[in-house]
Scaffold this active site. Structure first.
Site, short mmCIF file in Angstrom:
data_model
loop_
_atom_site.label_atom_id
_atom_site.label_comp_id
_atom_site.label_asym_id
_atom_site.label_seq_id
_atom_site.Cartn_x
_atom_site.Cartn_y
_atom_site.Cartn_z
N HIS A 82 18.06 -32.42 -25.78
CA HIS A 82 16.95 -32.87 -26.60
C HIS A 82 17.05 -32.14 -27.94
O HIS A 82 17.62 -31.04 -28.02
CB HIS A 82 15.61 -32.56 -25.94
CG HIS A 82 15.29 -33.44 -24.77
ND1 HIS A 82 15.17 -34.80 -24.87
CD2 HIS A 82 15.05 -33.13 -23.46
CE1 HIS A 82 14.88 -35.32 -23.68
NE2 HIS A 82 14.80 -34.32 -22.81
N CYS A 122 18.21 -36.22 -30.27
CA CYS A 122 17.27 -36.85 -31.19
C CYS A 122 17.13 -35.98 -32.44
O CYS A 122 17.30 -34.76 -32.39
CB CYS A 122 15.90 -37.02 -30.54
SG CYS A 122 15.85 -38.24 -29.22
#
Length: 262
Positions: A82, A122
């Site tokens: 992430h 991301c």
């Protein structure tokens, strides 16, 4: 003459599971990415090391040490977790600043060696509807920390999410597929990255109630000073020099996958 221990090296850092209490979801496709990358890169002559679920401190320590180890021509790093703009997260939920990682490789040991970073994470919460986005240098505060002869390929543009499902991430699975296809591994790096961007941007479209119709556009940042062929098979002639910029772009129907954000 290269010392016997010198070879092209790849370090794969993949965070699929986070520590208890960290408010970040599991990434079930990360293991598939890691296994496929390990297999393909090994076949291409890289010495591959895989590090699963390291903490932020362990990631910093790892790259600090790797930046001082001998390498033949190319060092490849893959960071999959992430993330937000400018960082990825360790398994402890703490950010790993990419600018700090990049600066480790600005040293004498890595001078004149090709450094390639693939960032599967991301870079924000926005979703790409397929419109043009601003990817100017002003949007890259970490650009100035990237050493000479280094290239960084992000899975997505600044501010946007990157997609993954249980079979792996769109970005890294597409990268692996390209290397498996005849001709692509012998391409000069910038040409290979152009094909990667094209394949992800034009053949992927998410489906599902939440993310249906969304796209993904990788983003390439380079400070390379010469042509490099990091995946060329050594026993073959480098025929990539005669290949045009669009001759290996394959026309395919748009694929749709049920996905989540990386």
């Amino acid at each position: 003459m290269d010392r016997p221990e010198e070879c092209n090296r790849a370090v794969l850092v993949s965070v699929a599971n986070f520590d208890y209490g960290v408010p970040l979801g599991r990434r079930p496709g990360a293991n598939c990415d890691a296994k496929k990358l390990h297999c393909i890169l090994t076949k291409l002559g890289y010495k591959v090391e895989l590090h699963m679920d390291p903490s932020s401190k362990e990631i910093y320590k790892l790259f600090s040490e790797e930046s001082r180890r001998p390498v033949k021509e190319c060092f490849l790093a893959v960071l999959s977790s992430h993330g937000e703009e400018g960082c990825v997260f360790g398994s402890d939920g703490k950010p790993v600043q990419l600018s700090r990682v990049f600066t480790y490789f600005d040293n004498e040991c890595m001078e004149k060696k090709t450094k390639l970073f693939l960032i599967q994470a991301c870079r924000g919460g926005a979703l790409d509807d397929g419109v043009e986005v601003d990817s100017s240098v002003s949007r890259f505060p970490h650009y100035f920390s990237v050493p000479v002869d280094t290239a960084v390929m992000f899975a997505t543009a600044p501010g946007y999410g990157a997609f993954m499902n249980f079979t792996g991430s769109v970005f890294l699975q597409t990268f692996c597929s390209l290397l498996e296809e005849e001709g692509h591994s012998n391409l000069e790096l910038t040409r290979l990255m152009t094909r990667l961007s094209h394949r992800v941007a034009y053949t992927f479209e998410s489906k599902g109630r939440k993310y249906g119709g969304k796209k993904e556009m990788p983003c390439f940042l380079t400070r390379l000073t010469r042509d490099v062929f990091p995946f060329a098979e050594m026993e073959k002639d480098r025929k990539a020099e005669t290949i045009s910029a669009t001759s290996l772009v394959v026309s395919q129907n748009t694929r749709q996958r049920i996905v989540s954000l990386s």
